[in-house]
Design a protein around this motif. Structure first.
Motif, PDB file in Angstrom:
ATOM      1  N   VAL B  74       0.698  -1.185  -0.131  1.00  0.00           N
ATOM      2  CA  VAL B  74       0.196   0.045   0.002  1.00  0.00           C
ATOM      3  C   VAL B  74       1.042   1.364  -0.121  1.00  0.00           C
ATOM      4  O   VAL B  74       2.013   1.213   0.463  1.00  0.00           O
ATOM      5  CB  VAL B  74      -0.694   0.005   1.240  1.00  0.00           C
ATOM      6  N   ALA B  81      -3.882   2.789   6.722  1.00  0.00           N
ATOM      7  CA  ALA B  81      -3.942   1.315   6.256  1.00  0.00           C
ATOM      8  C   ALA B  81      -3.430   0.281   7.444  1.00  0.00           C
ATOM      9  O   ALA B  81      -2.566   0.614   8.188  1.00  0.00           O
ATOM     10  CB  ALA B  81      -2.912   0.814   5.415  1.00  0.00           C
ATOM     11  N   ILE B 132      -3.337   0.558  -3.399  1.00  0.00           N
ATOM     12  CA  ILE B 132      -3.147  -0.820  -2.922  1.00  0.00           C
ATOM     13  C   ILE B 132      -2.870  -1.565  -4.130  1.00  0.00           C
ATOM     14  O   ILE B 132      -3.469  -1.616  -5.121  1.00  0.00           O
ATOM     15  CB  ILE B 132      -4.382  -1.307  -2.461  1.00  0.00           C
TER      16      ILE B 132
END
Lengths: 466, 370
Positions: B74, B81, B132
């Motif tokens: 990511v 995240a 992502i």
């Protein structure tokens, strides 16, 4: 049949003491088929054919994976599969409910027809009324008989096409019809004969036209043209609660067939009809379909466009009020190049009624220059009404154009307000708006039907709004 | 249940009730997986989808001893995240409750392999898009959770990248709070088999969702957008250019639980070679969800004789005062546009590419909000 999965609508749901000369009892077995064959005096090949179809019917599953859930309410053992009105039931006009009389009055149904439709002793003298027309038809070589007679007298024309457009194993209900069929019409129009007058199921003598397992085959030879009409807008009483007809049309090169159906069965009736036409080169088939009655209707008129430049069209109106599911639609199979088809479907849902459009359009591989246009519009009258659209469109290749449009709308409040302040009642205003919604399609119907249809919508609106 | 001391009687009851509801829903969902069968030809949601070929193969792989393998990264997420682990019960429950379009059995198998991917808890607007990336091995089963807090503006891009022979079954759960604005893009590339189950829950924000798939042999997308408040604005887009013998099978549902909201869908495909594209959409307007605006449009451009399009745009309307429409069109390329470009000296092959690009460009610009 006291218990049906539908909410009962009192209109049309009434009964008379019945007195049938031939009655095969409840349920469908080999014995039932033997009974039907014996009564009708059918040849052995047909008896065997029916039995084979029965086997298929028993083997095939119900189409539960795609069909509306209501279909699982069909209990095949609870129906009678053969009734013949050999002995005329005696009922008097006084026994007919006022409701129905009122509808007849409003629709302007002729006196004689009223009695016939109401199931009153059917002294409907088709013989004299249409004698001239029949004579003219036979002069032109047109065959117009019921299916039993057709198979007996004209086997050489009937049999080659029998079950060819809709095969026995097409689906469970097609197998059922092949096993138990009785009634329906057989029509053959010879090469180049163009009929100016529509043919009506009414004026065939020995009329078994309202048969529950009706079987109709219409063949228009090269260049022939005809229009066929069945049913009526008036509510119809019927003792049989399962209707599973099969209608096959064959339009040979350059022929034109128009098939008009109007159905207004009582809400205790399952109306599960298979209609399919085969259009050869330059031929045209039009289905004009109007569903007003029955608790569950499943009907998807189809055209298989088999020859180059063939044309198919379905014009459909359905009206669902509380306790009704109208699951109607159309199928177009483009199996030849340069074929065109058009589908226009309009539905109206009133109260808790549910109207669904279910359609299939297929352009097969390698077919160039095919065109399809589909439009379906739904009108919802009340807050609890429901409408669904389930189209399936398949296009193979880069030489065809297919388009589908659907819309859902309500009657515009402003429009109603405008009409009401001009002095119309709300029901009248609503009726005018609904008639406006289907106006384009109603024009496609023969004159008397369109007039009746308009009046019927007036009535429906009065009942649900006024 | 733990009662905190500051809780009033009403709040405690409400909490207990919510918990009971959740437990009932979880129980129902568990039963759903027990009853689910691997999609077969009787599964209407797999119509035209050749379940005997694709669903069966995917199910076999998911049930095999082959380990889940892949790499998740990511970028630009900051604190938002969190890497998902198999121990994360809350997220597992969220996935357990996810709706599918005909693939409950496969989701059940995914749950058994739960514990990969990222969850994004986006509480602040981010200047750069969060990216992502999932790179798959032989079989990869990641989950993505995106939760956007009230009033927050975010942009998320997901790349799902496969290698020759690789398979993926991914799930995505996107929750957008009141007043939030989310743009999500999903691209997939290079898979042998690829199934992505997405659930968008719109609580009153603005969501734009775009998917595009390339260079995979079989891709199936199941996207369910659920609309819970009148302020919700949901837009679903997809643009794909398919060639070879690629199969794209897209299924969508726009579920309006309440009235007054807007949803719109535009899926466009260009097909060449022996490619097949199936689109099956459904707009469901629940009883009482009056004044809903919902639209759905599927457009296909066919460039070759062997390409196939199946389009099933469905509507189920159980409410009043609804403005709903759907359209589907499948047609070859417009000869006039081609002729125009060719007359300007552009070679036919280039001209065809340009017209096809223009056809899809419309989707991209609408996603960007231009």
């Amino acid at each position: 049949m006291d218990e049906t999965p539908f909410q009962m609508d009192t209109r049309g749901a009434f009964s008379f003491p019945e007195n049938h000369k031939f009655d095969a009892g409840f349920g469908l077995t080999e014995e039932t088929i033997d009974y039907i064959c014996d009564v009708k005096g059918e040849p052995d090949w047909l008896r065997q054919f029916r039995k084979d179809a029965l086997r298929k019917f028993n083997e095939m599953p119900m189409p539960t994976h795609w069909a509306p859930a209501e279909i699982s309410g069909v209990d095949f053992d609870a129906f009678r599969y053969y009734l013949s009105h050999g002995a005329k039931p005696s009922r008097s006009w006084d026994e007919v409910p006022d409701d129905m009389k009122r509808t007849f009055e409003r629709l302007g149904v002729p006196e004689q027809e009223r009695a016939f439709l109401a199931g009153v002793d059917a002294q409907y003298d088709s013989e004299t009324a249409y004698a001239n027309m029949r004579e003219e038809l036979s002069k032109k070589g047109v065959i117009f008989v019921n299916s039993t007679e057709g198979l007996k007298e004209y086997e050489h024309i009937f049999r080659p096409w029998f079950g060819k457009v809709i095969p026995v194993g097409d689906n469970k209900f097609s197998a059922l019809n092949h096993a138990a069929f009785s009634g329906g019409s057989f029509i053959y129009v010879p090469k180049g004969v163009k009929l100016a007058q529509p043919l009506q199921a009414y004026f065939r003598i020995n009329s078994e036209s309202m048969g529950q397992f009706e079987r109709t085959l219409i063949i228009a030879d090269e260049g022939a043209e005809l229009m066929y009409m069945e049913g009526c807008t008036a509510p119809q009483y019927d003792s049989a609660t399962l209707h599973s007809g099969v209608v096959e049309l064959v339009a040979l090169k350059g022929a034109k067939i128009q098939y008009v159906t109007v159905q207004n069965w009582a809400t205790n009736v399952y109306n599960l009809v298979i209609q399919r036409g085969l259009a050869m080169e330059d031929a045209e088939i039009r289905w004009i379909d109007c569903n007003l009655g029955s608790g569950l209707t499943m009907k998807y008129p189809a055209v298989v466009l088999q020859g180059r430049r063939a044309r198919g069209e379905v014009v459909s109106i359905s009206l669902a009020h509380s306790g009704q599911l109208q699951d109607t639609g159309a199928r177009m199979i483009h199996a030849a190049p340069e074929t065109t088809s058009n589908i226009v479907a309009k539905s109206i849902s009133i109260g808790e009624g549910r109207a669904s459009y279910r359609g299939e359009v297929k352009v097969l591989k390698g077919m160039k220059g095919c065109k399809n246009n589909t439009e379906c519009d739904a009108l919802l009258i009340n807050a609890s009404s429901r409408t669904d659209t389930y189209p399936a469109i398949t296009v193979n290749g880069n030489a065809s154009a297919v388009q589908h449009e659907a819309s859902v709308s309500q009657v515009d409040e402003e429009m109603l307000f405008y009409m009401q302040q001009r002095g119309l009642t709300r029901a009248q205003a609503m009726s005018l708006a609904v008639n406006g919604f289907i106006n384009d399609l109603v024009k496609e119907f023969p004159m008397e039907y369109s007039v009746e249809l308009r009046r019927l919508i007036d009535l429906e609106m009065e009942d649900s709004i006024g | 249940m733990d009662f905190s001391q500051n809780m009033s009687m009403e709040e405690a009851f409400a909490l207990a009730e919510a918990e009971a509801k959740l437990n009932a829903a979880l129980q129902e969902s568990r039963e759903r997986f027990e009853q689910a069968v691997i999609p077969n030809r009787l599964n209407e949601d797999w119509r035209f989808g050749r379940p005997h070929k694709y669903a069966t193969a995917l199910a076999e792989l998911l049930q095999s001893s082959i380990a889940t393998q892949g790499e998740a990264t990511v970028q630009h997420a900051g604190e938002a995240a969190v890497r998902i682990t198999a121990e994360d019960e809350d997220l597992r429950q969220t996935e357990l409750l996810m709706p599918t379009i005909g693939s409950d059995a496969l989701l059940g198998m995914h749950l058994k392999r739960f514990g990969h991917g990222y969850a994004l808890y986006i509480e602040e607007s981010t200047p750069e898009p969060i990216v992502i990336t999932y790179r798959g091995g032989e079989l990869y089963t990641p989950s993505t959770f995106i939760m956007v807090a009230p009033g927050v503006k975010a942009h998320v891009i997901e790349h799902h990248i496969g290698i020759p022979g690789s398979c993926m079954l991914s799930t995505r759960n996107i929750q957008v709070a009141e007043g939030a604005e989310l743009k999500v893009e999903l691209t997939s590339k290079g898979w042998e088999r690829y199934l992505c189950i997405t659930n968008i829950q719109n609580m009153g924000g603005k969501v734009s969702h775009l998917t595009s798939h390339e260079d995979s042999s079989w891709v199936r997308e199941e996207t369910v957008a659920e609309i819970y408040t009148a302020e919700a604005d949901t837009r679903l887009f997809s643009a794909n250019s398919l060639g070879g013998s690629a199969v794209l099978d897209q299924h969508t549902k726009q579920i309006h639980h309440v009235g007054g909201a807007t949803s719109d869908l535009l899926y466009k495909n260009v097909l060449d070679g022996k490619a097949t594209a199936t689109f099956a959409g459904n707009i469901y307007v629940a009883p009482g969800a009056h004044n809903t605006d919902a639209y759905q449009s599927n457009r296909n451009m066919l460039l070759s004789e062997d390409a196939t399009v199946n389009s099933l745009p469905g509507l189920e309307i159980l409410a009043d005062k609804v403005r709903c429409s759907h359209g589907s069109a499948s047609a070859p390329m417009d000869e006039e546009q081609l002729f125009y470009l060719c007359s300007r000296g552009i070679p036919p092959y280039e001209a065809q590419k340009l017209v096809a690009q223009g056809f899809l460009e419309d989707v991209l610009s609408r996603f960007k909000g231009e």
